[in-house]
Motif scaffolding. Structure first.
Motif, mmCIF file in Angstrom:
data_model
loop_
_atom_site.group_PDB
_atom_site.id
_atom_site.type_symbol
_atom_site.label_atom_id
_atom_site.label_comp_id
_atom_site.label_asym_id
_atom_site.label_seq_id
_atom_site.Cartn_x
_atom_site.Cartn_y
_atom_site.Cartn_z
ATOM 1 N N TYR A 50 50.029 39.547 41.736
ATOM 2 C CA TYR A 50 50.248 38.219 42.306
ATOM 3 C C TYR A 50 48.954 37.413 42.301
ATOM 4 O O TYR A 50 48.922 36.252 41.870
ATOM 5 N N ASP A 51 47.868 38.041 42.756
ATOM 6 C CA ASP A 51 46.587 37.335 42.805
ATOM 7 C C ASP A 51 46.091 36.952 41.410
ATOM 8 O O ASP A 51 45.488 35.898 41.219
ATOM 9 N N ARG A 67 47.862 46.586 42.463
ATOM 10 C CA ARG A 67 46.646 46.235 41.743
ATOM 11 C C ARG A 67 46.947 46.279 40.259
ATOM 12 O O ARG A 67 47.630 47.193 39.793
ATOM 13 N N ARG A 120 49.399 34.851 33.337
ATOM 14 C CA ARG A 120 48.230 34.268 33.999
ATOM 15 C C ARG A 120 47.756 33.029 33.246
ATOM 16 O O ARG A 120 47.428 32.009 33.843
ATOM 17 N N ALA A 149 46.018 29.778 38.026
ATOM 18 C CA ALA A 149 46.211 28.362 38.381
ATOM 19 C C ALA A 149 45.000 27.817 39.116
ATOM 20 O O ALA A 149 45.122 27.026 40.035
ATOM 21 N N TYR A 150 43.813 28.227 38.686
ATOM 22 C CA TYR A 150 42.609 27.837 39.416
ATOM 23 C C TYR A 150 42.278 26.366 39.250
ATOM 24 O O TYR A 150 41.774 25.722 40.150
ATOM 25 N N ARG A 199 42.200 41.829 29.524
ATOM 26 C CA ARG A 199 41.236 41.362 30.521
ATOM 27 C C ARG A 199 41.880 40.843 31.810
ATOM 28 O O ARG A 199 41.509 39.800 32.332
ATOM 29 N N VAL A 200 42.865 41.556 32.324
ATOM 30 C CA VAL A 200 43.386 41.193 33.653
ATOM 31 C C VAL A 200 42.334 41.616 34.667
ATOM 32 O O VAL A 200 41.472 42.441 34.371
ATOM 33 N N PHE A 201 42.364 41.021 35.867
ATOM 34 C CA PHE A 201 41.386 41.384 36.884
ATOM 35 C C PHE A 201 41.853 42.660 37.563
ATOM 36 O O PHE A 201 42.807 42.647 38.346
ATOM 37 N N PRO A 202 41.220 43.791 37.259
ATOM 38 C CA PRO A 202 41.809 45.089 37.610
ATOM 39 C C PRO A 202 41.998 45.310 39.114
ATOM 40 O O PRO A 202 42.966 45.936 39.519
ATOM 41 N N ARG A 203 41.073 44.791 39.920
ATOM 42 C CA ARG A 203 41.166 45.107 41.342
ATOM 43 C C ARG A 203 41.983 44.087 42.119
ATOM 44 O O ARG A 203 42.190 44.230 43.316
ATOM 45 N N LEU A 204 42.406 43.036 41.429
ATOM 46 C CA LEU A 204 43.265 42.065 42.092
ATOM 47 C C LEU A 204 44.725 42.468 41.888
ATOM 48 O O LEU A 204 45.064 43.117 40.899
ATOM 49 N N ILE A 208 47.836 33.821 40.617
ATOM 50 C CA ILE A 208 47.283 32.715 41.399
ATOM 51 C C ILE A 208 45.976 32.214 40.759
ATOM 52 O O ILE A 208 45.745 31.018 40.624
ATOM 53 N N ILE A 209 45.144 33.172 40.369
ATOM 54 C CA ILE A 209 43.857 32.793 39.774
ATOM 55 C C ILE A 209 44.072 32.027 38.480
ATOM 56 O O ILE A 209 43.287 31.146 38.121
#
Lengths: 430, 320, 287, 238
Positions: free
Chosen positions: D99-100, D136, D152, D106-107, D91-96, D103-104
């Motif tokens: 690096y992003d 990406r 992450r 560490a929200y 479940r990684v954020f596919p379109r980010l 970052i997420i």
């Protein structure tokens, strides 16, 4: 403004009554099926009022026309009912009138639906409706179908006549060919120009009717017309028109379109440096609010048709109130400046009162007969229906200028067709 | 367990039909008007339901067929004096042709693209008709048939459309096409394995819906008498259909019927409120959808297991 | 050739404005797969807010943004948090009905409050033009375009570089996983809607100055937005920009060659042709 | 190296609608331990993980984390408390970008202060993520995505790391290297809970193990003390 709800006075069947009635009807199928389904004068014996149906464009794009309706309705109804209402011979007593206002949402489909509702559910005795073909055309047709006497005002004659021949529907307003053309060309002739006319007309009933008529007679009268065609509502860029006029050195603008489109177009004319000597604009600048919305000095010198004003030398057949007094009362009650439809809203009731008084009956055929024989001096002028069921109302020309009392005021500057309507200013070149 | 509500439903539908069919005999003229509007809206919304609720085609362009069917009827009968009933049928036929042409463009899109594509198509038609001299631009046409039908005849035409729409949806759903569409609704994977077949089924439903919508529009405008492009092709039509079907229960065959009844009665009742009637309609729509997110029939089915021939997707994905 | 320059330049400038109009709609679709059918009406609401401020406080319309922007953010936030979030789910239709409902309510509220009259926001630059040879550059169009570019630039910056922007994108990729990162997604969606409404507020003020509006104008701009994002691809900001220009060019050049009556029609026809060739829009991704 | 309990679950029951997913489950995890949860498909392992992460609310029973009740507080708040879940399927954020994604991770406010430092740590742990920083994440291979998912989760500076089926669908070599890095993290004092289907690997890697069967804990004990046969019997409910 319209806090006093007119509909409060109106006898309507509420939902519970409706359900009850439905149940009863359903329960007595046999009995009901032998009765005539149309309940006309048969019911008159137990009537305690006369009901007038009032479809009105309260919401939607035409709402500007429908704005003063509750105000005018209330005044007129009170005047009629003050003396007890209208004498009905058969009953041997006077009946007050009640009105039922419903919203057409500026939508012809909805207009037909609510008109049917008024006829079939509320069983109105007379239908009274105004403002633009989208209101007048469908409702006239529905009244024809259900054979209900109908009086309409404030919508050009030509598009209305398309739906004819009419038997039950009667209409009073001006004609594009017989009234608009002389007034507009009259205004043009007051100013020295090269007689080149740029046409800007929407593809709605008014725009289509106007452009067709002007194209026919314009050349006859020695004008050269530049027309790039009709356009739909909501156009954002008018530069193709404007550039064409500039290239051809057009000095007269002839337009008929809805207010928002005109505001957009006229501003673009300024941006692109198109400055005609005469600009005659139908429909769009009837209302002072539009002159204000144009902003700056942009409204100055724009000419338009004037179908009614406080300066019209007419008065109410019911109360004797003059056009001027009527407008003053509007301003006093609402704090707003008068608008052209106001007089027509009231004149409808003058007609209704006159017709019903003469008919002295609730029989629809008798009411229809009475309408056909109408000859009445109203607050908007004389109304007498011809054999095509219409009557022309007077039309003169006017020009917007900065006013003393209001930011923008319209002066009557052309009155050749109806010299009894006084001029209040002289046409000036823009 | 499924059997009993089944019988019950046919009883209800049969009673409803007999009631409607004899309405001109026992009902008042006003009830005839209500019945007419009910049948027309039921037919139109049944078609939107067929597309959106069963075929996965979210259409926001039903007004394209309403306007096209209406104009076809008006032109054929007023310009060429063709019999009014034939003109109405002609409206259905031209709507199918329009749908075929539209499908060249919009059947390549899916989901919300399809929805917007259909809307834009309707918008194009509105602009085209309002700029077309043949139909008198935006002035609109009066429907002047050589033999104007009576209100009762118009009513029976509307009833015919209402029943035809219901029967059509029912038959499609009981057929192989319907089973395929239902399987697709329940399982996305099926749709990819049955690609071509699903495409054909969807197209078939789209054409059927165009036919019935266009024909119904013909009846509608015979009643209306006056047709004008800005309103005939207006999104308002589809907004009403969305209201009817979602309030009634999308993906149920009874939903559009219940929704139409509510819509017709509600708009009659609200029209007494003049300038705030639309405002109230908007508020009522939102309240109902918050209270019963699956519509009245959908929520009823869920609560009572009252399930007929329209199985909705009952399981939703659980995380973890 | 020279005759063509005017519509071409106007088209580019108008395209910038179209892009801002569509921006809020396209970002919201990208994030929650929600087609906010009330977008046009919300934009017109901002036009009216700005007009009211300009009229009663006598301030410049650009200054009125200081008030209109936060108000519209709150409106968007509340709309999403208390209404749309509650109907978001697997089915697309309930949010559709809610959005239609909001649209009808807004139009009629505006009618009650602001009367049906057509309005325009007038400024000193409303009728100013810069003349370059035979070409007229309306200052307002120029301002629309520049502001449009700035809005897109800053919005991209926000989505790509800020914590919140990344969180919004993450939530749009995978709601469940975003929650696991500590993101309160219902709030995040509400914020995203608030931001969409900020762009709508700016668009509303620009439209109010450039064109005219009345309570029922909203859907007209919704359709334009649809045109823009369908050409550019739903959810793509760069696409919105290019889409805006293509749509405006198609309209203006279409009017130039076939007459103004077909201006809008040709715009949509071009759109359908693009879609038939590329069903996902020019910059849209197949999912 | 067992010490004070970091997580204490006391007799929880979890339902999905009518379905009773977890029955009276209790377990205690000590700080710094690696705990393995073993069980067949549908035994309730993932449900347990998501319940700890706050996604499901137990019908009854309590969950205490570092002394505080956390049951049913919602996933976006439990991260802030120091519980990070590496979900099944990555479940990684596919379109980010990669690096992003980090970052997420560490929200939460607790993690935001040390973003740069933590990114550097994760880059040391999985150097490939530094290399692919601007790509990406949908373009990564399965193993790289798994590393990203773990990285992450680590970005939130967790006290407790929940790993759900992290070896699913990966090549043995990749699994081996991921586990190696987990061991490194564990040695820095992080508590790790692993859900695995591979009994052998679980037992070898963990300090303590629970075997789940049909929503209940069927067997528990120190990993070294549990025999593989014993576990397998519990696994199949024999």
């Amino acid at each position: 403004m319209d806090k006093k709800k007119v509909k409060k006075n109106v006898g309507t069947m509420n939902r519970r009554e409706f359900v009850k009635k439905t149940a009863i009807t359903a329960g007595s199928v046999y009995a009901a099926s032998t009765l005539p389904s149309f309940i006309g004068s048969a019911q008159a014996a137990d009537r305690d009022h006369i009901l007038i149906g009032r479809p009105n464009p309260s919401t939607g794009p035409l709402a500007a026309f429908g704005e003063g309706t509750p105000w005018a309705d209330e005044i007129a109804v009170n005047e009629i009912n003050k003396a007890g209402g209208i004498m009905i011979k058969k009953l041997g007593k006077k009946l007050p009138i009640k009105i039922k206002t419903v919203d057409t949402q500026s939508n012809p489909t909805k207009a037909a639906e609510v008109a049917s509702q008024l006829i079939l559910k509320d069983k109105v005795d007379l239908m009274l409706f105004y403002h633009t073909p989208d209101t007048v055309n469908p409702i006239s047709s529905i009244c024809e179908r259900f054979k209900v006497p109908a009086i309409s005002l404030d919508s050009p004659l030509e598009p209305w006549l398309e739906g004819g021949p009419y038997k039950w529907a009667f209409h009073a307003f001006w004609s594009v060919e017989k009234d608009i053309v002389p007034v507009y060309t009259g205004i043009w002739d007051q100013i020295e120009t090269n007689k080149k006319v740029g046409i800007l007309m929407a593809n709605d009933p008014d725009g289509v009717a106007w452009s067709e008529v002007f194209k026919e007679v314009g050349a006859e009268k020695g004008y050269e017309l530049f027309d790039k065609g009709r356009f739909p509502y909501g156009l954002q860029d008018f530069s193709p028109f404007i550039n064409d006029w500039k290239e051809n050195n057009v000095e007269i603008l002839l337009a008929n379109l809805i207010p928002p489109d005109f505001i957009t177009a006229w501003r673009q004319c300024q941006r692109l440096g198109f400055k005609p000597k005469v600009a005659t604009v139908g429909k769009a600048i009837l209302f002072p609010s539009v002159a204000e919305a144009l902003g700056g000095d942009l409204a100055k010198g724009l000419s338009t048709e004037v179908w009614w004003s406080p300066h019209h030398p007419f008065k109410s057949s019911m109360s004797g109130v003059t056009a001027q007094q009527f407008c003053d009362r509007w301003t006093q009650d609402t704090g707003k400046v008068w608008t052209q439809p106001l007089g027509f809203k009231y004149a409808g009731y003058e007609l209704a009162f006159d017709v019903l008084t003469r008919a002295a009956s609730l029989d629809k055929e008798e009411i229809r007969e009475a309408i056909a024989q109408t000859e009445l001096e109203t607050i908007v002028g004389k109304i007498k229906f011809n054999d095509q069921n219409y009557s022309r109302t007077p039309l003169v020309g006017g020009q917007w200028n900065k006013g003393e009392k209001w930011p923008w005021e319209i002066k009557i500057t052309y009155n050749d067709p109806y010299p009894n309507i006084p001029k209040t200013g002289e046409t000036f070149s823009m | 367990m499924i059997r009993e509500p089944f019988k019950y439903r046919w009883l209800v539908l049969g009673a409803l039909f007999i009631l409607l069919a004899t309405l001109p005999v026992w009902g008042s003229d006003y009830m005839l008007l209500l019945g007419l509007l009910f049948c027309l809206y039921a037919a139109l919304s049944q078609m939107w339901n067929l597309l959106t609720g069963y075929s996965g085609l979210l259409s926001l362009g039903q007004q394209a067929f309403i306007g096209f069917g209406g104009y076809t009827m008006a032109v054929t009968t007023s310009y060429y004096n063709i019999n009014i009933w034939l003109s109405i049928l002609a409206g259905g036929v031209t709507s199918v042709l329009l749908a075929l042409f539209m499908s060249l463009f919009i059947f390549r899109m899916s989901g919300i693209f399809f929805a917007i594509g259909t809307w834009i198509f309707a918008e194009i038609l509105m602009l085209w008709f309002s700029n077309w001299e043949y139909v008198k631009y935006g002035t609109g046409l009066f429907v002047k048939p050589p033999n104007p039908p009576s209100m009762t005849m118009i009513y029976y035409a509307a009833l015919t459309m209402g029943v035809a729409a219901l029967a059509t949806v029912y038959l499609i759903l009981r057929s192989k096409i319907g089973l395929g569409l239902m399987a697709m609704r329940d399982n996305e994977a099926v749709s990819s394995s049955m690609g071509v077949e699903i495409f054909r089924s969807k197209l078939f439903c789209f054409l059927v819906a165009a036919f019935i919508t266009g024909t119904t529009a013909g009846v509608l405008y015979v009643f209306q008498i006056f047709i004008q492009p800005y309103k005939a092709f207006a999104i308002d039509w589809t907004v009403s259909l969305v209201f009817i079907v979602i309030i009634g229960g999308i993906g149920t065959i009874e939903g559009p019927i219940v929704g139409s009844l509510i819509f017709v009665l509600l708009s009659q009742y609200l029209s007494e409120y003049g300038h705030i009637s639309l405002l109230l309609l908007g508020i009522i729509a939102i309240i109902i959808i918050l209270v019963a997110p699956k519509g009245i029939m959908g929520t009823l089915q869920e609560k009572t297991g009252f399930e007929l021939l329209s199985p909705r997707r009952l399981f939703s994905e659980e995380p973890g | 050739m020279e005759a063509l320059m005017q519509p071409v330049i106007n088209g580019i400038l108008l395209g910038g404005l179209y892009a801002v109009i569509a921006l809020g709609l396209t970002t919201m679709f990208g994030i929650v797969k929600l087609v906010n059918l009330a977008h046009g009406d919300l934009m017109i609401l901002s036009s009216y807010l700005s007009l009211a401020l300009v009229t009663y406080l006598g301030i410049n319309p650009f200054v009125s943004l200081i008030f209109v922007v936060p108000i519209m953010f709150v409106v968007g936030f509340a709309l999403q948090k208390y209404l749309l979030n509650r109907v978001l789910g697997k089915e697309m239709e309930p949010p559709l009905l809610v959005a239609f409902g909001v649209s009808i309510i807004l139009q009629n509220l505006l009618l009650l409050v602001f009367t049906p009259d057509a309005k325009g926001i007038m400024t000193v630059i409303s009728v100013k033009t810069i003349q370059l040879g035979n070409i007229h550059l309306p200052v307002l169009y120029l301002a629309d375009f520049v502001i449009g570019c700035l809005v897109i630039f800053f919005l991209r910056l926000f989505y790509n570089k800020s914590f919140l922007g990344r969180a919004i994108r993450a939530a749009s990729d995978d709601v469940g996983a975003a929650r696991l990162m500590g993101i309160d997604t219902s709030n995040i969606f509400a914020i995203a809607m608030g931001i969409a409404m900020i762009t709508a507020a700016i668009a509303g003020v620009l439209v109010g100055m450039t064109f005219t509006f009345y309570p029922h104008t909203g859907p007209q701009y919704l359709i334009i937005s649809f045109g823009v994002i369908i050409i550019g691809g739903l959810g793509s900001m760069r696409g919105a920009f290019v889409g805006g220009i293509i749509l405006a060019e198609a309209q203006l050049l279409g009017a130039h060659f076939t007459g103004p009556g077909y201006q809008l029609l040709i715009g949509y026809a071009v759109l359908l042709i693009i879609l038939a060739i590329r069903p996902q829009g020019l910059f849209g991704q197949a999912h | 190296m067992s010490s004070a309990p970091i997580l204490k679950i006391d007799q929880i029951d979890v339902f999905y609608g009518d379905f009773h997913a977890l029955w009276d489950v209790s377990l205690t995890i000590s700080k710094g331990d690696i705990v393995s949860i073993i069980g067949a498909n549908g035994a309730g392992k993932s449900t347990l993980m998501y319940t700890i992460a706050g996604q499901h609310v137990p019908a009854n029973g309590t969950i205490e984390f570092m002394g505080d009740r956390i049951d049913g507080m919602g996933p976006h708040l439990s991260v802030g408390k120091g519980i990070a879940l590496v979900p099944e399927g990555r479940r990684v954020f596919p379109r980010l970008t990669v690096y992003d994604n980090l970052i997420i991770g560490a929200y939460t406010p607790r993690a935001r202060a040390n973003i740069d430092e933590n990114i550097k740590k994760i880059h040391d742990l999985f150097p490939i993520l530094a290399e692919r920083g601007n790509q990406r994440s949908i373009t990564l291979s399965g193993g790289e995505q798994q590393m990203l998912a773990i990285g992450r989760a680590l970005m939130s500076e967790p006290e407790l790391l929940l790993c759900d089926e992290i070896s699913l669908g990966l090549a043995p070599v990749v699994i081996k290297s991921i586990y190696k890095q987990l061991e490194v993290i564990s040695q820095e004092g992080l508590t790790i809970v692993l859900v695995e289907q591979d009994v052998k690997r679980s037992l070898r890697f963990a300090d303590y193990a629970y075997v789940m069967l049909e929503g209940k804990i069927a067997l528990q004990g120190k990993a070294v003390e549990l025999g593989e046969d014993q576990v397998k019997k519990a696994y199949f409910g024999m």
